[in-house]
Every structure is written in structure tokens, then in C-alpha cells.
Scaffold this active site. Structure first.
Site, mmCIF file in Angstrom:
data_model
loop_
_atom_site.group_PDB
_atom_site.id
_atom_site.type_symbol
_atom_site.label_atom_id
_atom_site.label_comp_id
_atom_site.label_asym_id
_atom_site.label_seq_id
_atom_site.Cartn_x
_atom_site.Cartn_y
_atom_site.Cartn_z
ATOM 1 N N LYS D 116 0.649 -1.083 0.336
ATOM 2 C CA LYS D 116 0.064 0.067 -0.195
ATOM 3 C C LYS D 116 0.742 0.864 -0.066
ATOM 4 O O LYS D 116 0.434 2.144 -0.527
ATOM 5 C CB LYS D 116 -1.043 0.200 1.312
ATOM 6 C CG LYS D 116 -1.957 -0.864 1.168
ATOM 7 C CD LYS D 116 -3.022 -1.005 2.215
ATOM 8 C CE LYS D 116 -3.831 -1.965 1.525
ATOM 9 N NZ LYS D 116 -5.401 -2.057 2.132
ATOM 10 N N GLY D 164 -8.431 -6.613 1.773
ATOM 11 C CA GLY D 164 -9.395 -7.301 2.309
ATOM 12 C C GLY D 164 -10.310 -6.696 3.094
ATOM 13 O O GLY D 164 -10.719 -7.772 3.925
ATOM 14 N N TYR D 202 -9.495 9.529 8.557
ATOM 15 C CA TYR D 202 -10.053 8.116 8.512
ATOM 16 C C TYR D 202 -11.408 8.613 8.056
ATOM 17 O O TYR D 202 -12.155 9.886 8.911
ATOM 18 C CB TYR D 202 -10.163 7.382 9.933
ATOM 19 C CG TYR D 202 -11.994 6.193 9.841
ATOM 20 C CD1 TYR D 202 -11.521 5.436 9.055
ATOM 21 C CD2 TYR D 202 -12.968 7.333 10.765
ATOM 22 C CE1 TYR D 202 -12.809 4.872 9.248
ATOM 23 C CE2 TYR D 202 -13.573 5.796 10.328
ATOM 24 C CZ TYR D 202 -14.115 5.100 9.733
ATOM 25 O OH TYR D 202 -15.270 3.840 9.519
ATOM 26 N N LYS D 237 -17.541 -6.706 0.817
ATOM 27 C CA LYS D 237 -18.834 -6.188 0.029
ATOM 28 C C LYS D 237 -20.023 -7.007 -0.084
ATOM 29 O O LYS D 237 -19.684 -9.056 0.182
ATOM 30 C CB LYS D 237 -18.320 -5.875 -0.967
ATOM 31 C CG LYS D 237 -17.128 -5.245 -1.355
ATOM 32 C CD LYS D 237 -16.278 -4.620 -2.552
ATOM 33 C CE LYS D 237 -14.843 -4.074 -2.653
ATOM 34 N NZ LYS D 237 -14.334 -3.608 -4.025
ATOM 35 N N GLU D 288 -6.926 1.947 -2.493
ATOM 36 C CA GLU D 288 -5.262 1.333 -3.150
ATOM 37 C C GLU D 288 -6.420 0.365 -4.678
ATOM 38 O O GLU D 288 -6.771 1.089 -5.346
ATOM 39 C CB GLU D 288 -6.550 -0.388 -1.953
ATOM 40 C CG GLU D 288 -7.498 -1.495 -2.288
ATOM 41 C CD GLU D 288 -7.349 -2.439 -1.133
ATOM 42 O OE1 GLU D 288 -7.586 -1.521 0.195
ATOM 43 O OE2 GLU D 288 -7.103 -3.325 -1.822
ATOM 44 N N ASN D 290 -6.723 -3.334 -7.166
ATOM 45 C CA ASN D 290 -6.802 -4.506 -7.001
ATOM 46 C C ASN D 290 -6.151 -5.215 -8.296
ATOM 47 O O ASN D 290 -7.150 -5.120 -9.237
ATOM 48 C CB ASN D 290 -8.753 -4.748 -6.493
ATOM 49 C CG ASN D 290 -8.812 -4.369 -5.446
ATOM 50 O OD1 ASN D 290 -10.267 -3.720 -4.734
ATOM 51 N ND2 ASN D 290 -7.908 -4.680 -4.131
ATOM 52 N N ARG D 292 -6.512 -8.059 -9.990
ATOM 53 C CA ARG D 292 -7.419 -8.953 -10.557
ATOM 54 C C ARG D 292 -8.990 -8.246 -10.704
ATOM 55 O O ARG D 292 -9.322 -7.463 -10.996
ATOM 56 C CB ARG D 292 -7.068 -10.401 -9.609
ATOM 57 C CG ARG D 292 -7.714 -8.702 -8.116
ATOM 58 C CD ARG D 292 -7.981 -10.508 -6.751
ATOM 59 N NE ARG D 292 -8.305 -9.297 -5.441
ATOM 60 C CZ ARG D 292 -9.260 -8.383 -5.538
ATOM 61 N NH1 ARG D 292 -10.040 -8.497 -5.657
ATOM 62 N NH2 ARG D 292 -9.819 -8.457 -4.359
#
Lengths: 455, 161, 161, 455
Positions: D116, D164, D202, D237, D288, D290, D292
Site C-alpha cells: 500500500k 481484504g 479516517y 462487500k 488501493e 486490485n 485481478r
């Protein structure tokens, strides 16, 4: 909008209509015969009424029972589906008389367009091209012979009241005409109680292309492009696709506009289909109008992103079309295969019986419309349509590949049940179909060379 | 079959023993075998399943007393005898016209073919006829009620003919 | 039979023992074999299933002799005896190197834990060991053949020990 | 293009990839653990290889076994699906070393974007907006306190190697920081073997919006619009939709372009997703990448009419993107609901077990991706995703109505099995979700008021 809609049908189309009703927040009232006691739509519906025994003439075709069911369930509208009472002007009239909304065109329009002779006259008036032939019914053998000689053989003699592939006869030779004319009149009399016939030129190598139209009750009409339904066995469609492959762009628009013009001129309201024949020189000829939702409507839904049953209900409720012709654009390619419980090797003999296993295709861009479930049965009392497998893809080759994949995923099990799945796969793989240059003779080519199973 | 027990804080071994013993004793008391059993106590769960084919030990034959799946729309319990069913979906009338004497009442003797009611569907008056000689032992539908095709209107006891 | 074990540390072994013992005792008391059994205690779960074909009856300790459900792709009929299975998908070798004497041949006596072959997977040489004392009664896979995980490589007859 | 593709995954995604391979004429090689012996993809595949026992680390995560399976089946390419090895640079490298095509970005790109810290640096360099915070990992509690004071509380401390939904901790008060900082480092060390953490502001009421991107190996990149994935339980999700509701049009394009720019700058090749947080003032922040295909890719497929797995395979084979950004247009609205075998009333505890009955939704504009079948089982060894139910409609209200209808059709039976179906229906009916103004706190609101089952 209505509160409760009665669905005067069965099988996959009853469930399909029910699904849209539910999505629109409408209460679903189903009817069923004793054969369909455990059917999908009965389980799905908010209320279900048993209207009679298995034979359709005592249940799904029995007007008093349907009307009573509507009264009992408090339905304000009746959706007739396809087949059964869907194109019976009497039924639409009875609804009107009872203060119910019939989801379909007005009775007078059904009457006019259901009679092939008046339909041809109406469309000719609206400027639609007709095959050379007679508009008025032909009264005797001599007159028929004269007309046939004028337009040239082969000709087709059709019952004015015919439909669904019944009540027509191709005549190739003048010598055959008198006998075949007598035969078709007698057949028409026994099938439809109406022996009037007319004559037109027969196109041996034509394509069956139809235009989906929506007309609201405010005089607006749009079309949703073409469907090609040239793959037919015994004049029953088994593979349909949208758009129609290989049609010149200009022709597509010409046909679309002609269809809308024709239906608006006829006072049409609702979803309707104008069927055309397209010859090998891309000329199109009006054939007939179907005053209902059609079995193959999903392919249009997939290319246009429009729920046609929703539009039917909105139009029936007096709402205006909310899309203009300019906004209606087709995307990609859609194909439907009708999975019938029948045996292609035995002349497409229906194979009803219990369904012990059923696995349906799924995944990307696959839609399956069916009322069949494992543990249920395919009734011998009705047509053997088991499921409609539909796919969408950006282009025709991908849609074909997807349909092959989807059909391969299908599995149907039951003692005595066979399906036309492999026959459909064979048709999909035929070079003419792959090239998109097939016509209505494709299935004959396949069955001619199809090995007959020993029995 | 599911039995749920309030979670306890006893160590695992004890809890396991308790749950297992509970399962054993439940099965023993039952006298027949269920299709599935699940007992949970806090973090401890015991689940068992049996196949349909397995003989239910010393218990009586299950097929004999297992009622068939009741159709959803059928009346809860039909008395023994011969049912008279609605010949059409519509409105059931016990009498030829409002205020008139009913065709039949409970206890009446009837003969096969005798008119015992009317179902009206879209102004059509369809006579309802007795299917057997016998005594009318039950009327299941009120005068003027909506009935479906095949709905049982009354029951005739042919023994009482 | 399937036992699903979640990863963990020391107290897990105890819990596992307890759950296993509980399963054994439950099955022993039952006197017949159910279709499925699942015991869960906290993170520990023991699940068992039996095929329909297996005779339920009053068989002895079922866990011990119950053969696993036959995998679809397994050789049609495995001879009786103890199977030696591939510990990984890869290439099976009978000998430590090309041309060398095979670890074992048909008819050889072997001892539990004795190396009887090699499966190579991505340059890893995984030794294959005998699961029981006995005689090698059948070799099912040729030298240099591709094998899947769990594929039966040879059969040992423990009676012949 | 390849001849044989090995699918290094299981469950619905393995079947979904296999379906596209089949449609593209590619041979399908599947791998399976002993738990998945009878799985849908094993039945579907042209060849299937058992690679190990149930626990994933001995099968689906065990690199030598996967590589051996590829060798044995003669695969030229490996599709990793999502999860398992899909974002392991080691795996992509091993493929490269063996001369196999890994269907995903190059190992170095996975490495850079999987961390990250380097991912944030790369995206900041490409001009993407980041939440206030550190780019480099923060070395000690004092430094963290200083950064937190600068950006203002609440802050979130995240593991550099996290993902995740694991390895992050929200800190509301300066006093809590030292303890929580120590905790997250120790958690990160034990979970990922890497205790580096970074800090950012946050956002309690943010929306999770992601952009689907496709980049070919010739330097071309396009985006396929947004997905909103704000309905999450424990950062997983459960409902996703496309497009994201209520985003200003300008923002949609800005985010799309930013995502493509970021991935092209990172040397990305393949299908990838850039995740953003969008705050209540419609400002977006990079979160971030992903590397894939994602679980929720079907909603993009439904709106854009693009088969994303097909594009992955084409790109992996070195082909060029055949669509331009201008041609890629979204149509209508799509929603996905993830049906999990879990019990919402027991803290979403998975409920694995045999599946004795399964009836899936069907009909108009419904797509179901699942590997579950009646007679099979939900394994306790893997995540409890049972099916993805997806719908399409012309607009969001219709899509919502359709999803309600589809979920109501679903029936799942098995001893001990429960699903989150009713929980999903409750979420769909929440006024904030109906209005499309929900954020990632929606499920917390629901579970807070959700009645716990008595036991």
C-alpha cells in the site's frame, strides 16, 4: 396503473408476465388447470384460481372460467400471454363488457388484423408491400387458377382465418391446383369454421423477419428492430435472433417504419409484431400481424434493454410511451433457442413426462425463461416448450459461441423425456446458419439428412 | 428436527459429553429415526442426518401413516365419503333462487344425478349434481361463496344410501 | 468421511481428541450408521458422511473400515489392501534416479514408513512412503507418469506382513 | 491466443472463467481439492486435476501443485480468478519462469501495487488525490502521533501489506493511539509477516466507489465506469452496483480518467480496479488497486456489455483493446447481491453443509453466477459465497424492484444452512439505500437494530 393483474395463461409466459407484474408492484393473480396445480406461476402468484381440468378448451380457453377468476380475484386487467385466448377478439370484448382492461389491442383491431384478408387490405392501404396475389378471398377454382397464372407458380393458397403455420398449401403446378384448392378449403372449414382462402406468390427461399412494435393509446408508435425467425420446424420457430443478420441498413429502417405506419393506421394499441418475408434480393413483403407478446420477445428485450411486458402493462393502463424512436438503439446480438420436450428423430414427437432432473445454463449474458423445475413434469396436455434459452453478446459470432456453451450446460432428465437440444446445436453449426444466409428451408435440409432413430 | 440448548461455560469436553448424551437420549426416546438432527449448545454443535432409505429401526412403517403432501388449495381435512366438486369456477348457490328452499341440507338423502346446487359463472347457471346415492354428511361451502373448479362443495356418504 | 480442521496451536490437539472421541462414542452407541454426522466444538469441527450404498446395519466401529467415497477419476477397481497415494500432484518415479533400482517392485515386503517412490513437483522431490507393513501386491502407475494428488500409486496387502 | 487455459481457482469464479474460455474455443483445465471433487467446474472442464486436500494452503494456495497441474494439462496460460494466488507476485513470477502466461499484470506491478505504501506513492506521482496521511510507513508511535495530530482525528492506521478488510484500525482519540498502534503492528506482523503501517485520515461516512480499468500490453487503457460497493459487512462487500448512484457527472469522468492514468503510469496490463473513497462532498481519494478480476465484475459487464474475462484473456495473449473510451458507454443500471451461506443473526457465522434444494432466480434481465447445485454442499473449508444474483434494468428504481423479485425467487435448502437473503432484502429496502445516499456505515446501522435470534 392497476392493482391486480390476472394472467390468463400458463407455463413460462405466465411466470414471465408475473415477474414483471411483481417488479411493478402489481398483485399477481394466476389461473391454472388441474394439470398445472403445482406450477411455477401458481407458487409465484399472490393468488391462484383453479379454472378447470387439463384440456385447454375447458380451462385456459374457456372464457367464462377466466372471467370468473378475474372477478373472484378482483383483477382490473387481464394479460393473455400468447396462444390460448390472446388473439380472440371475443375475449377482448368480454373484458371490455366486464369493465376489465384487456392487455392487448382493441377487439376491433384484433378482428381486422386476425382476418388475413382484411389485414392484407389494411396494410396495402398503409403502403406496405404485399406479395403478388389477391387481397379479397377468391371464390372458386377458376378464379384461383387465373390469379395463379397471373402471378406465376409456385403459389401458396392460404386460409383467411389461418395462423400458426396451419391452413396453407403450396401449389407448384397448374395441374395440382384444383385438387389442392379443394383440399385447403375443406381443411380451413374444419380447422377454423371458415373456408375462405386467398392466393399469393410462394417464396421458396425466403427469410422470416418480423418487426416488434409498441403503440400507445395516444397515437404514438415505435419499433424495436427486427427479429429473424427463419429457423422453423413445421412452421414453428425454434431459433430466433435479433437483429436479423445480413439485412442492408436501409432495409432495416424501411421495414421498421413500414411496420409502425401499418399498425398506427390500423388503430393498434399495445405490443404487436408485423411479420414479413424477405426474399433473396432483400425485398420485403407483409405477411401477417401478431396481436400479442410473442414467444421470442426476449431477444428484442436483450438488444434493446426494454421490458416489453412492462410496456404492454403501461400502455394498457393508458400511459404514454416514454421512449422515442431515436432513443431506442439496439446493442449487440441476441439469440433464443426454444428447448422443446420432443424427439427430433421421431418427427419432433412431444415427449411429456416427469422431470426428475433439470440443470439450466447460467452465467454471463445468459437468460433462461422457464416454468419447469426438477420434480415437476412436462404435461401432455399442452405444447412441449420446456425452456427458452437466450444469450446476448456484442456480435453474432460471440452470441453463437455463447449459445453453444449455454446449450451444452443444459441437462434435462426424466423417464421418456428427450429434447431438441442436440438438434438445435446441429442447426447452430450449419454453415448457412453460421454465415447468417439461411432461410426457412434450413430445418428441411437438416431433417432430410438427419438419421432417423430406430424404434 | 432441531434442539437448541442454552449456551454453557463448561469446558469443552464436558459440553461435548452433554450434547452427545442429549442426542443419544433424544434418539432413544424418539423410538424412530428423524431425517436430521442438530443439537447446539453454545459453541458445541452435533448434527446428524439419515438417508430416506434407512429402515427406522423398531419403529412402525412410516409410509403407512405419512400423509401425502397436502395440495395448497385443498380444504384442510375432507371427511370420508364421496365429494361433490364444483364443475366450474364461479359462485355457489344452494338454492334455485334467493330465498328459495335449498336443493339439499345436511342429512338429506340424495340420488346420483340429483341436482344439489348451482354454480354461476358469467351468468351461466351450471347445475351441480350428486355423484352417488347416499346421505349428505357435510356442506363445505356457504351459499354465495366463490368456488374454484374442483373445489369440494359437499360430501355424500354412500354407505348411508 | 471428512474431517475439517482449522489451523491453531497447542490446546487444539486436546479439543480435537475430545471431539473425535465424542464422535466415536456417539457412533458406537448408535448401532447404525447415519448418512452424515457433524460435531463442532468451538473452532474444531468433525464432519462425516457415508455413501448411500454402504450397509448401515450393526457394523463395528464405522470410522475404521469405512472406505472413503470413491473419487470419480480413480481407477475403476482398486484391489483390496492398503493404498499408497500420491502426496502431491506431479511425476511419479519408482527409483531414486534414472536407471537405478526401483524402491520397490511387486511382491516386495515393505514396512510402514519405508520409502516406496518419489513424486516430483516443480523440482521438489517428495518421498512416497508405505502406509502399512505388508507386501506390495500391485503397482498402478508407470515410472515417469503424471499423477494427481491422492491418486493410488500402489497397493500393499497388510495380511502378508 | 492460447489453446489451453488452467483455472487456478474454485467455486463460481472458476466456472465463470471456464464459461468464457469455452466460448472462446479455449480448452479448459481445472484444478480441485479433494473437497471440490464433484464441483461444477470439474464437471464443466475439459480436464481436471486434483491438486491437494481441502485446506487451501495445501491446494489452491500451494504453488508447486498448481504449477504441476499446468504442466500436466499442457496449459499455456493460468487464470487465477480472485483471492487465492491471484495477487501473489511470486505466483506470477513462477508462471513467467515456466514460460506460462499469467492472466494478470506483470509480477513487478503486482508487487508495487500490492504494497500500500508504494502503491500510494505511485498514485500520488500520477496525480491521484490521496487522503491526508503518510506515504512512507511510519516508524514509531511518536511519529504516528505527530502525523495524526497534523491530519486530525479520527485517523486510520493501516498495515502496508493489508487487504481484504484485514489489518486496519480506526483511532478516535489521541489517548488511544499508542495502544492501538502497537496492536495493529502486532496484528500485521502475525497476519502478513510485515508490521509496517501507515496513517491516513479516517472518513466515517464515505462511499466506496471503484473504477474498472482495462489496459493492454501496448500502452492503451480504458475505464468501464464506476461501481459502488458501499454496502459491506465487516469490510466485505455484499451489494454492489453500477453506476455509482448520485455522483456528479464531472466526478465520474474525473475518477475514470484518474484511474486509467494511474494504472498506465504503473505499467499495468490486464483488468484492474482502482478503489476510491468518496466523501460527502463528492471529493474522491485513492484507496488501493486490485490487480485481478473482482467478485463484483458482473455489474460492469451488464452495464457495458463487455465480457471482462474475455478481455483479460485477449490482453494476456498480447492482443490490443478493441474498444476505445468513446465507444464504451454504460446502459442502464446493474446490481449484484452476494448470497452467502451464513447466519446474519449469529454475526454472519458461515453455515456450511449439504445443499438439498436450490432454486435460482431467472427470467428477464437476471444473471446468476454460482457453482452451487442441489445435491452438492457448501464446504466449510472455503468462503461461504453461494451465488451472485445480478440484475439489470434501465434505471435504479427498476433495478431495485427487479432485485427484490429475484431474491424472493431464490430458495436454498439444507440442514443447518441459512443465507443472508433476508438481510440483503432489508438492506435493499433501507431508505438510505433506496435513495442511493447510503455509505459504508449502512450495515452497521442495520445490524445495530437487527433483532438477534433467541437461542
Amino acid at each position: 396503473m392497476f392493482n391486480t393483474v390476472l394472467i390468463a395463461n400458463r407455463g413460462e409466459i405466465a411466470l414471465r408476465v408475473a415477474r414483471t407484474c411483481r417488479e411493478m408492484g402489481l398483485r399477481v393473480a394466476a389461473v391454472y388447470s388441474t394439470e398445472d396445480r403445482d406450477s411455477a406461476v401458481v407458487r409465484f402468484a399472490d393468488q391462484a384460481v383453479c379454472i378447470g381440468p387439463g384440456p385447454a378448451r375447458h380451462s385456459y380457453l374457456y372464457l367464462p372460467a377466466i372471467m370468473e377468476a378475474a372477478r373472484q380475484t378482483g383483477a382490473e386487467a387481464i394479460h393473455p400471454g400468447y396462444g390460448f385466448l390472446s388473439e380472440q377478439a371475443d375475449f377482448a370484448e368480454a373484458c371490455e363488457a366486464e369493465g376489465l382492461t384487456f392487455v392487448g389491442p382493441p377487439p376491433a383491431v384484433i378482428d381486422r388484423l386476425g382476418d388475413k384478408s382484411t389485414a392484407r387490405a389494411a396494410m396495402a392501404d398503409a403502403g406496405l408491400p404485399l406479395l403478388p396475389g389477391t387481397i379479397e378471398p377468391v371464390g372458386d377454382a377458376e378464379a384461383v387458377a387465373k390469379v395463379a397464372a397471373d402471378i406465376g407458380y409456385p403459389v401458396i393458397v392460404k386460409a383467411v382465418a389461418g395462423g400458426g403455420g396451419r391452413g396453407m398449401q403450396v401449389v407448384h403446378e397448374p395441374d395440382d391446383l384444383p385438387r389442392q384448392y379443394r383440399e385447403i378449403r375443406s381443411t380451413a372449414q374444419s380447422l377454423f369454421g371458415d373456408d375462405r382462402v386467398y392466393v399469393e406468390r410462394y417464396l421458396p427461399a425466403a427469410r422470416h423477419v418480423e418487426v416488434q412494435v409498441l403503440c400507445d393509446s395516444h397515437g404514438n408508435g415505435v419499433h424495436l428492430g427486427q427479429r429473424d425467425c427463419s429457423v422453423q420446424r413445421r412452421r414453428q420457430k425454434i431459433i430466433e435472433e435479433a437483429p436479423a443478420p445480413g439485412l442492408p441498413r436501409g432495409l432495416v429502417e424501411q421495414m421498421g417504419h413500414a411496420a409502425v405506419r401499418g399498425l398506427l393506421a390500423a388503430g393498434y394499441v399495445g405490443a404487436g409484431t408485423v411479420e414479413f418475408l424477405v426474399d433473396d434480393q432483400s425485398r420485403f413483403y407483409f405477411m401477417e400481424v401478431n396481436c400479442r407478446i410473442q414467444v421470442e420477445h426476449p431477444v428484442t428485450e436483450l438488444t434493446h434493454g426494454v421490458d416489453l411486458v412492462r410496456e404492454q402493462l403501461r400502455i394498457a393502463a393508458g400511459e404514454r410511451l416514454d421512449v422515442s424512436q431515436e432513443e431506442l438503439a439496439a446493442r449487440g446480438w441476441a439469440i433464443e433457442c426454444r428447448i422443446n420436450a420432443e424427439d427430433p428423430a421421431r418427427g419432433f414427437l412431444p415427449t411429456p413426462g416427469p422431470l426428475t432432473g433439470l440443470h439450466l445454463p447460467g452465467g454471463p449474458f445468459v437468460r433462461v425463461d422457464t416454468a419447469a423445475v426438477a420434480g415437476g413434469r412436462i404435461s401432455a396436455a399442452y405444447d412441449p416448450l420446456l425452456a427458452k434459452v437466450c444469450v446476448w453478446a456484442p456480435d453474432r459470432p460471440q452470441a453463437l459461441a455463447r449459445m453453444r456453451r449455454a446449450l451444452a450446460e443444459l441437462s434435462v432428465e426424466g423417464p421418456g423425456i428427450s429434447t431438441n437440444r442436440d438438434f438445435l446445436l446441429t442447426a447452430l453449426d450449419h454453415p448457412l446458419f453460421v454465415a447468417g444466409t439461411h432461410d426457412t428451408s434450413l430445418v428441411d435440409r437438416l431433417t432430410a439428412s438427419h438419421p432417423r432413430e430406430e424404434s | 428436527m432441531t434442539a437448541t440448548i442454552e449456551p454453557g461455560t463448561a469446558p469443552l469436553a464436558e459440553a461435548l459429553d452433554e450434547v452427545r448424551r442429549s442426542a443419544q437420549s433424544l434418539l432413544a426416546d424418539l423410538g424412530h429415526r428423524p431425517r436430521a438432527l442438530r443439537i447446539r449448545a453454545g459453541d458445541v454443535v452435533v448434527e446428524m442426518e439419515w438417508t430416506e432409505q434407512q429402515a427406522p429401526s423398531a419403529a412402525p412403517a412410516p409410509a403407512a401413516d405419512a400423509p401425502p403432501p397436502a395440495p395448497v388449495e385443498q380444504a384442510p381435512v375432507a371427511p370420508p365419503g364421496v365429494g361433490v366438486s364444483a364443475p366450474i369456477v364461479g359462485t355457489f348457490y344452494r338454492a334455485p333462487e334467493p330465498g328459495a328452499t335449498p336443493f339439499v341440507s345436511e342429512g338429506d338423502q340424495v340420488r346420483r344425478g340429483q341436482q344439489v346446487g348451482i354454480v354461476e359463472a358469467m351468468k351461466l347457471m351450471i347445475p351441480v349434481e350428486a355423484d352417488a346415492d347416499g346421505r349428505v354428511v357435510a356442506l363445505h361451502v356457504a351459499d354465495g361463496a366463490a368456488v374454484e373448479f374442483g373445489e369440494r362443495l359437499m360430501t355424500i356418504d354412500p354407505e348411508a344410501a
